[in-house]
Design an enzyme around this catalytic site. Sequence first.
Site, PDB file in Angstrom:
ATOM      1  N   GLN B 347     -17.044 -15.539  12.459  1.00 33.33           N
ATOM      2  CA  GLN B 347     -17.453 -16.948  12.406  1.00 33.33           C
ATOM      3  C   GLN B 347     -17.136 -17.573  13.761  1.00 33.33           C
ATOM      4  O   GLN B 347     -16.081 -17.300  14.324  1.00 33.33           O
ATOM      5  CB  GLN B 347     -16.629 -17.656  11.322  1.00 33.33           C
ATOM      6  CG  GLN B 347     -17.195 -18.977  10.888  1.00 33.33           C
ATOM      7  CD  GLN B 347     -18.132 -18.841   9.695  1.00 33.33           C
ATOM      8  OE1 GLN B 347     -17.718 -18.476   8.622  1.00 33.33           O
ATOM      9  NE2 GLN B 347     -19.404 -19.141   9.902  1.00 33.33           N
ATOM     10  N   THR B 515     -11.011 -16.780   8.124  1.00 35.94           N
ATOM     11  CA  THR B 515     -10.948 -15.509   7.403  1.00 35.94           C
ATOM     12  C   THR B 515     -12.321 -15.240   6.796  1.00 35.94           C
ATOM     13  O   THR B 515     -12.488 -15.130   5.584  1.00 35.94           O
ATOM     14  CB  THR B 515      -9.810 -15.546   6.371  1.00 35.94           C
ATOM     15  OG1 THR B 515      -8.615 -15.932   7.044  1.00 35.94           O
ATOM     16  CG2 THR B 515      -9.566 -14.175   5.738  1.00 35.94           C
ATOM     17  N   HIS B 516     -13.317 -15.238   7.660  1.00 35.40           N
ATOM     18  CA  HIS B 516     -14.688 -14.967   7.260  1.00 35.40           C
ATOM     19  C   HIS B 516     -15.176 -13.755   8.039  1.00 35.40           C
ATOM     20  O   HIS B 516     -16.007 -13.863   8.925  1.00 35.40           O
ATOM     21  CB  HIS B 516     -15.593 -16.176   7.531  1.00 35.40           C
ATOM     22  CG  HIS B 516     -15.151 -17.429   6.829  1.00 35.40           C
ATOM     23  ND1 HIS B 516     -15.634 -18.675   7.150  1.00 35.40           N
ATOM     24  CD2 HIS B 516     -14.275 -17.628   5.824  1.00 35.40           C
ATOM     25  CE1 HIS B 516     -15.067 -19.597   6.360  1.00 35.40           C
ATOM     26  NE2 HIS B 516     -14.233 -18.979   5.561  1.00 35.40           N
ATOM     27  N   ASN B 517     -14.598 -12.593   7.726  1.00 31.40           N
ATOM     28  CA  ASN B 517     -15.009 -11.342   8.366  1.00 31.40           C
ATOM     29  C   ASN B 517     -16.118 -10.745   7.513  1.00 31.40           C
ATOM     30  O   ASN B 517     -15.961 -10.624   6.302  1.00 31.40           O
ATOM     31  CB  ASN B 517     -13.834 -10.359   8.420  1.00 31.40           C
ATOM     32  CG  ASN B 517     -12.542 -10.998   8.900  1.00 31.40           C
ATOM     33  OD1 ASN B 517     -11.864 -11.677   8.137  1.00 31.40           O
ATOM     34  ND2 ASN B 517     -12.212 -10.807  10.143  1.00 31.40           N
TER      35      ASN B 517
END
Lengths: 250, 589
Positions: B347, B515-517
Amino acid sequence: MGSSRAPRGIRRRDLLTSTAAAFFVFGAEAALGRTVKGGLPWAPDSVVPPTPVSAVGWYFFTALEGAAVEAICDRLIPPDDGNPGGKQAGCAVFIDRQLIGSYGAAERFYMRPPFATGTPQQGTQTQFSPAEQYRRGLAALDRYCRDGLGGKGFAELPAAEQDKLLAAMEKGEAQFTGVNPREFFELLLQNAMEGFFADPLYGGNRDMAGWKLIGFPGARYDYRDYIGQHNKPFPLPPVALQGRPEWIGR
Amino acid sequence: MARKLPATDVVIVGLGWTGALMAEELTAAGLNVVAIERGPWRDTSTDYPTTIDQDELRFGIRLDLFLRPAQETFTFRNNLNQSALPIRQFGSFLPGNGVGGAGVHWNGQTWRFAATDYKLRSYLTERYGAKFLPEDMTIEDWGVTYDELEPFFDRFEYISGVSGKAGNIKGEKDPAGNIFEDPRQRDYPLPPLDPSYAMTLFDAAAKGLGYHPFPRPGANASRAYTNPLGVTMGPCTYCGFCERFGCGNYSKGTPQTAVLPVLMRRANFEARTLCEVLHINKDAAGERATGVTYVDAHGEEFEQPADIVLVCAYGLHNVRLLLLSGIGEPYDPATGQGTVGRNYAYQSSSGARLFFEDKRFNPFIGSGVLGQSMDDFNGDNFDHAAHGFVGGAGISCASTHGRPIASSGTRAPGAGRWGMSWKSQVASTYQNTTGISGQGSVYSYRDCYLDLDPIYKDRFGRPLMRMTFDWHDNERKMTNFIAERCTEIAKAMNPKTVQTNRLSEHYSVVPYQSTHNTGGATMGDNPKTSVVNKYLQSWDLHNVFVVGASAFQHNAGYNPTGTVGALALWAADAIKNRYLKNPGPLVQA
């Protein structure tokens, strides 16, 4: 995985929290591995409130180290106009208690070799735990002061000299033996701010000094009556996890 | 030697959002389900009640609820020419751990990826021509359509208790909601949360510039609510301890508040905690999985045979488990061959910080969802032809929290980080500062991928997963454009000073970002460019389903959880209504 070194009398669930001032071990978790079925599990006394630290004495620091950390915290967060500085707010006590616990021992961090130097984007690659970084950093700072700044320890220097040295550490310009001054400064600044603003039960933020300074109401959890009161001062005083001093009977 | 356990119908790796949602669907269909979770059991009344929850040090800074790098971490490098080194302390992203997974400590922002996202390559090629896309951009179509997913988005929003205002119900647009959203069958289950002061200033400024702001949707219940499973949630109290924290008020939609109270009563479900799956086992022919092997907290190994294996860990861990299990061909950036680990994305963020002099924002009054957003520059909601980039960002002014340790680093322009220069401004800055942020897409590239690290190992001696990632020019251009839009809106809000925040020169794992992997076990209709088909079913082993943001072929300018939840329910539906009737590949390669 190490074997359990947990002191007797500490409930095993205490060991699962990162802020417990006890040496955390993986082995302690073993008793919790289990099959869960037939409904939501529940057991009495399963909430783990953190244990308030004692305000008296040093547990990790030597007297000399403790004095240096108090002086550093008081320059990072100086006293002014009746607002306590880092020393009076207990930041050094906070750091001392953190360093004897799981944080100080780096128990959550990945500490396997090989240790190599990387790029800034790859993050810290230190092989030393926070406790070791303090021991080594404070020794290097003390040597630097005594050898180069007139034979005195950091705590004995005039405030202006202390500020100058901290600024040199921040820029990486102070030459410490075997210690990266910039990394040590960043650790000190981070931990001092934690101590100034964390819940008072951890030893810092004494009398909620940090929260009073900025107007943070603390461990409150219901602002439904205030969400619509735009651009107005919040009327209630701060409250900590243990309440307010005047709530506690004698 | 692993001890072999009695077989079950379904074994689930990881009991977070996707595992809980799928377990609920499949146990309701009569299957026996075992979920294996490597973290501890967690629940509201025992692990984060309001007597201990508002503890910034324990949860927000020491990260009590998160995966410990000592248990598993990743190695990282910016490019193929560097040596990857381990992420020794998590920073940029924070994977979850324990029952509920990242669903315990998320903010709750719940979005639907746009209809164009699921056909991104063909859509952009058709609109702008193939030459408009950078040569090394490896975006793909996902094989599924928005219309197929719509009922499952709806169900996830109703299960998790989303507060919001629809902007497009079956084509009928309402400017009180997001007019750019794709048609939905009905409104959100709950009305929006009450706005903060900062949000009202942003709303007026954005409207004044001709934009279309709306209250951003998410799973913080604005009212008491009973979801379709019969579980009741309490109203959000705007306590400001949301992301990184559990919710002590039963107000945040989480597996604990929305699913587990029902699931745990089912006799055909069981969870095993503090048990870590080591690998998925295959039959001799390599056509089916036979179950999983896991190790419990005593170090004892077990084999759990199952007819169906659902890989429902955090997206990154899904990818690593496939690599460790030898399922699928690992991606090779040199040749472009192989699929597992391909199209890792992240992101991007840019925006503006506003410093006023005479405000009382009371930043501690907030919630993870609370914010005013606009989608005017998200996805392909604006014509990119003149800009020379693709993608976009959702732009928001949010009031998520005013936690003091985290806030201590926010400084007025010119102020120092410590000493009187810091202290003299900290109180005023705390009350007078707000921000406008662009949460931007990151499209996928040939050289951004995941594979097994050649050097570093976990506590069992298995290779860590290696992440190779950096920003590309397309995202730099896009985020600069977004930063300028944010700055214009910020100025229209009349602060004393505005700081423009741009993308860092190189991606760094140190400061927290998101925490947008995404990606690494991507979905699609071509086995050469995807790991799973449109039903999240492995192309290689038909009884393995890999569910999560690992399936995303790229990342959009939206939080991923809404789309992750919809995909989990969509995959569960495919298993129930298609796979069980005729076990085998649901799509012919």
